[in-house]
Design a protein around this motif. Sequence first.
Motif, mmCIF file in Angstrom:
data_model
loop_
_atom_site.group_PDB
_atom_site.id
_atom_site.type_symbol
_atom_site.label_atom_id
_atom_site.label_comp_id
_atom_site.label_asym_id
_atom_site.label_seq_id
_atom_site.Cartn_x
_atom_site.Cartn_y
_atom_site.Cartn_z
ATOM 1 N N UNK A 77 19.861 29.255 36.464
ATOM 2 C CA UNK A 77 21.167 28.786 36.918
ATOM 3 C C UNK A 77 22.213 29.859 36.625
ATOM 4 N N UNK A 78 22.945 30.325 37.627
ATOM 5 C CA UNK A 78 23.905 31.413 37.379
ATOM 6 C C UNK A 78 25.169 30.916 36.694
ATOM 7 N N UNK A 79 25.541 31.571 35.630
ATOM 8 C CA UNK A 79 26.795 31.244 34.943
ATOM 9 C C UNK A 79 27.968 31.734 35.768
ATOM 10 N N UNK A 98 29.984 22.617 35.280
ATOM 11 C CA UNK A 98 30.277 23.995 35.656
ATOM 12 C C UNK A 98 29.491 24.929 34.748
ATOM 13 N N UNK A 99 28.568 25.699 35.291
ATOM 14 C CA UNK A 99 27.726 26.537 34.440
ATOM 15 C C UNK A 99 28.485 27.721 33.850
ATOM 16 N N UNK A 100 28.391 27.866 32.540
ATOM 17 C CA UNK A 100 29.025 28.982 31.846
ATOM 18 C C UNK A 100 28.199 29.299 30.611
ATOM 19 N N UNK A 101 28.536 30.375 29.968
ATOM 20 C CA UNK A 101 27.904 30.747 28.712
ATOM 21 C C UNK A 101 29.004 31.006 27.703
ATOM 22 N N UNK A 102 28.808 30.569 26.460
ATOM 23 C CA UNK A 102 29.736 30.911 25.410
ATOM 24 C C UNK A 102 30.373 29.735 24.730
ATOM 25 N N UNK A 103 31.502 30.013 24.061
ATOM 26 C CA UNK A 103 32.221 29.019 23.298
ATOM 27 C C UNK A 103 32.988 29.667 22.171
#
Length: 236
Positions: free
Chosen positions: A12-14, A36-41
């Motif tokens: 799944x593309x971020x 909503x696909x994302x990476x991080x925090x």
Amino acid sequence: MTMPYSTTTPPVPARFLLLGDSHAGCVGRAAQQAGLPFVGGPVGSGRDFLGPFLDVGDDGDGDLVFRDADTRRLVREFLDVLGATGFAGLGVPLVCTFGLSAHTVATRQNWDIHRDRHGTVAEGFLRSGLFGDLVRASVRGALAFYDRTAALGLRVLALMPPQRVPGMSDPAVFLAAQDVVGAELTARGVELVDLRARVTDGAGQQRPVFCQADDTIHGNLAFGRLVVAELLDRGL
């Protein structure tokens, strides 16, 4: 420090990389809720990203190396999920809150020497070059970070903080300091996500409907949803 999280794993593309302090938390939760696909925090507290907190790598590509071992490990994990060897190879926009912990910059005791006989920090001082210099010095680590992201050609969106001023902070300094930092980021090509006109009352304070109920500084999920909607409007 709020635990970091990610809503996406390959294939799944971020849509973006989210890095910041605890103010990034409500944005991540809202993105999760929206699918909503994302990476991080969040990867640290606000004050961790004001003074110097990174170095430029010595591998020839000018990449960013966080000094704190835990932050460095978390960021490395996020980049691995994205398939990036470093920031120089980041293929998605960076959404960030570094340097925008205005309530920390506005800590009352830091400005006592600049108060007039009425106990206030004068408006003229808040508009002065000296004030700007002091704020820039306070957030020099964050400004160095954005200098490097600009040099790497990254698209960066920075989130103006919730308009909440705890008792430890001076409201007038808070408002003036965030404007100084915002102008510095804009000058570096950073896109400011500024929702103040939509979330504040007539006194410039964050309306309760957008405040986390159990603390004095954070925005809530409703505020995070507005940020996510703005990110989507900007093509993320």
